[in-house]
Design a protein around this motif. Structure first.
Motif, PDB file in Angstrom:
ATOM      1  N   GLY A 136       0.795  -1.226   0.000  1.00 20.67           N
ATOM      2  CA  GLY A 136       0.000   0.000   0.000  1.00 20.67           C
ATOM      3  C   GLY A 136       0.827   1.275   0.000  1.00 20.67           C
ATOM      4  N   LYS A 137       2.150   1.154  -0.147  1.00 21.30           N
ATOM      5  CA  LYS A 137       3.013   2.322  -0.180  1.00 21.30           C
ATOM      6  C   LYS A 137       3.075   2.899  -1.584  1.00 21.30           C
ATOM      7  N   SER A 138       3.013   4.212  -1.684  1.00 24.03           N
ATOM      8  CA  SER A 138       3.052   4.871  -2.993  1.00 24.03           C
ATOM      9  C   SER A 138       4.379   4.593  -3.699  1.00 24.03           C
ATOM     10  N   LEU A 139       4.293   4.329  -5.006  1.00 27.27           N
ATOM     11  CA  LEU A 139       5.481   4.116  -5.822  1.00 27.27           C
ATOM     12  C   LEU A 139       5.765   5.356  -6.663  1.00 27.27           C
ATOM     13  N   GLU A 140       7.031   5.564  -6.889  1.00 27.31           N
ATOM     14  CA  GLU A 140       7.436   6.687  -7.746  1.00 27.31           C
ATOM     15  C   GLU A 140       7.174   6.317  -9.212  1.00 27.31           C
ATOM     16  N   TYR A 141       6.645   7.253  -9.946  1.00 27.30           N
ATOM     17  CA  TYR A 141       6.432   7.017 -11.379  1.00 27.30           C
ATOM     18  C   TYR A 141       6.600   8.322 -12.147  1.00 27.30           C
ATOM     19  N   LYS A 142       6.854   8.170 -13.436  1.00 27.68           N
ATOM     20  CA  LYS A 142       7.040   9.321 -14.310  1.00 27.68           C
ATOM     21  C   LYS A 142       6.160   9.166 -15.542  1.00 27.68           C
ATOM     22  N   LYS A 143       5.443  10.235 -15.882  1.00 30.60           N
ATOM     23  CA  LYS A 143       4.622  10.214 -17.083  1.00 30.60           C
ATOM     24  C   LYS A 143       5.506  10.558 -18.276  1.00 30.60           C
ATOM     25  N   GLU A 144       5.638   9.602 -19.205  1.00 20.07           N
ATOM     26  CA  GLU A 144       6.532   9.777 -20.347  1.00 20.07           C
ATOM     27  C   GLU A 144       5.860  10.523 -21.492  1.00 20.07           C
TER      28      GLU A 144
END
Length: 583
Positions: free
Chosen positions: A59-67
């Motif tokens: 349930g921990k937020s993951l880092e992500y990037k919008k390409e």
């Protein structure tokens, strides 16, 4: 992969979607579909997404990037799985959309389901958290509001409707069960509908010898307002039609037409598919020049199957073909842009009017080219073979094997039957802009049908060369005939005609135009607030015309024979009717 659909506040029209996905290393790339099959333009469905979140298994937020607009790179190092949660705004109701309100959940998964390359071909489970009173109309097996697709392609090719307002019936042809579902306010005439659907279904299957699947579903969304739309799938079609009160009255012909069209797509497009779309790439445009086969042949065959099955009379069928010819003749883009080029450009502006005279419709032009091929094959085979044979060969040699077709494959299939080269046809008519008129006249004459024309009843269109939109207050020019009187005089689209020879126009432009037909005319227009005078000399030549087909009164025996073979004397269980009879 697993998707869960929740509808916590349907009045807000947001569907809560949870996707559980396997991680594939330190980074996983996540995609949202950019378009949907059956509509060859970008849909950019990600624009409907809200509250986008990505978490790991704890349930921990993951880092992500919008390409880009529909691609995300997710940091998944140390994760076995991750969860994507988002809300999808579902307010659009058509045959390829997704919609939610208090009465139903209607989903085309290609609008709203994310995917990864790694799990694309893995089984996908879907859980629907819906009211207990709702039934589910689906072409996949549903148990306890859950179903499984073999992979992403199967998931997005199987729309579903969840509602308490569903009505269902079925019929069987050659071992395949066909289900007919209605959702909405409607009073189905089941006996009439099943009789007619059975007839055109038998006729289509006869052309291909077998149906590709063991069951098929017609999903009808019946709406209280005017609408007409259909989208094809391998085991189903969704069709929107309305208003409700007209569906089994004045719109019944449209119900039959769109249903036959979408059923034919089961072979043509869902099986016989342009090679550029095998497999579909949902990340970006899938350019092809073969829209005139995918949609044009289907437009021609959909209506023709209704005639060949006896559901339509010849008069009803010719009226449908009249409409295609009228669209063709009124679109001056036919002199500027080929149907192949227009097919490629559906991704640019294929479903909007666009710049006047720039392009053509793959549906209309493809329909007429399909008719020409059909008759040309009759001519070259002593009336023994036609376009049916071409499509059947493409199905068995390509579609049923999962192989895409090229234009050369289509041309070779035609030439194999015709016994002569068809290069001229593809050069001049598919990739060129040569007028169809002479070919159409010759083809219709071959089967004993006259191709005729007369000035349209609208005086301004017929003798001044302008189509107008008339309201109680204004008469506005919406289209101009190239080289017509108003075009030459300097009129522009969106000009308002306010007077003819000093006589004010008050919703009576055709009466004044006819009154002054044989005179020189001074046309007063309002162009965005500027009053302009246009001089038009006397003219008797008609410009916009009505084009129509009729049976020749006294056809010769060759025309009768050709007509009978084109119609196909073997009409299944329907009674063969004389060519001049009515149903």
């Amino acid at each position: 992969m697993k998707f869960t659909f929740d509808i916590k506040s349907p009045q807000q029209q947001y569907i809560q979607i949870t996707a559980e996905i396997k991680a594939t290393g330190s980074e996983t790339t996540l995609f949202f579909p950019a378009w949907r099959p059956g509509r060859y333009e970008l849909g950019d469905f990600a624009k409907n997404v809200n509250h986008f979140q990505i978490h790991n298994g704890d349930g921990k937020s993951l880092e992500y990037k919008k390409e880009n607009k529909n691609t995300w790179t997710v940091k998944t190092e140390g994760c076995q799985t991750f969860t994507v949660k988002y809300s999808y705004y579902a307010t659009e109701m058509n045959a390829g959309s997704t919609f939610l309100d208090a009465s139903q959940l209607y989903v085309n998964p290609v609008n709203c389901c994310v995917f990864t390359d790694e799990e694309y071909n893995d089984p996908i489970t879907v859980q629907l958290n819906i009211p207990e009173t709702w039934e589910i109309a689906h072409s996949l097996k549903v148990e306890d509001n859950s179903f499984t697709a073999k992979g992403y392609d199967e998931l997005v090719d199987n729309p579903f409707i969840c509602s308490s307002n569903l009505q269902k019936s079925s019929y069987e042809v050659e071992g395949t069960t066909f289900y007919v579902w209605f959702n909405g306010v409607v009073k189905p005439d089941w006996e009439r509908l099943i009789t007619d659907f059975t007839a055109f279904t038998k006729t289509q299957i006869k052309r291909f010898l077998k149906f590709p699947t063991d069951e098929y579903h017609f999903f009808f969304q019946i709406l209280p307002y005017k609408t007409y739309h259909g989208v094809e799938h391998s085991k189903s079609t969704v069709i929107t039609l309305g208003p409700s009160y007209a569906v089994f009255e004045e719109l019944y012909k449209e119900l039959l037409g769109v249903s036959s069209h979408e059923l034919y797509h089961t072979w043509n497009v869902k099986s016989i598919r342009p090679i550029e779309m095998v497999p579909y790439n949902f990340k970006k445009e899938n350019y092809t020049e073969l829209g005139y086969i995918a949609e044009g042949v289907t437009t021609y065959m959909g209506d023709l199957m209704l005639f060949k099955s006896g559901v339509f009379t010849i008069e009803q069928y010719l009226k449908e073909l009249d409409a295609q010819i009228q669209k063709h003749m009124d679109n001056f883009g036919r002199f500027n842009y080929s149907v192949a080029a227009s097919s490629y450009d559906t991704w640019l502006d294929g479903y909007t009017p666009g710049a006047p005279g720039r392009k053509v419709s793959i549906y209309t032009e493809g329909c007429l080219l399909a008719f020409i091929v059909d008759i040309y094959l009759l001519k070259n085979t002593a009336n023994k073979r036609g376009l049916d044979d071409v499509m059947r060969s493409l199905y068995y040699n390509f579609g049923s094997l999962g192989k895409g077709i090229t234009e050369k494959d289509y041309q070779a299939a035609i030439e194999n039957i015709a016994g002569v080269s068809m290069q001229w046809f593809f050069d001049d008519y598919v990739h060129g802009t040569k007028s169809y008129s002479t070919l159409l006249v010759d083809c219709f004459e071959y089967i004993g049908i006259a191709f005729e024309n007369e000035p349209v009843k609208d005086e301004v269109a017929a003798y001044l060369g302008a189509k107008t939109l008339k309201t109680l207050e204004k008469t506005v020019i919406k289209a101009l005939y190239p080289g017509g009187p108003l075009d030459v005089a300097g009129a522009m689209i969106e000009d308002e005609i306010v007077a003819i020879n000093g006589m004010a126009i008050k919703n009576n432009v055709n009466r004044w135009a006819k009154f002054f037909r044989t005179d020189d005319k001074e046309i007063t227009i309002n162009r965005k607030g500027e009053i302009i005078q246009l001089h038009i000399p006397e003219s008797h030549r008609p410009y916009y015309q009505r084009y129509f087909l009729r049976l020749i009164d006294a056809p010769d025996k060759n025309q009768i024979h050709a007509f009978d073979e084109w119609r196909d004397a073997a009409l299944g269980e329907r009674t063969v009717r004389n060519r001049n009879s009515s149903k």
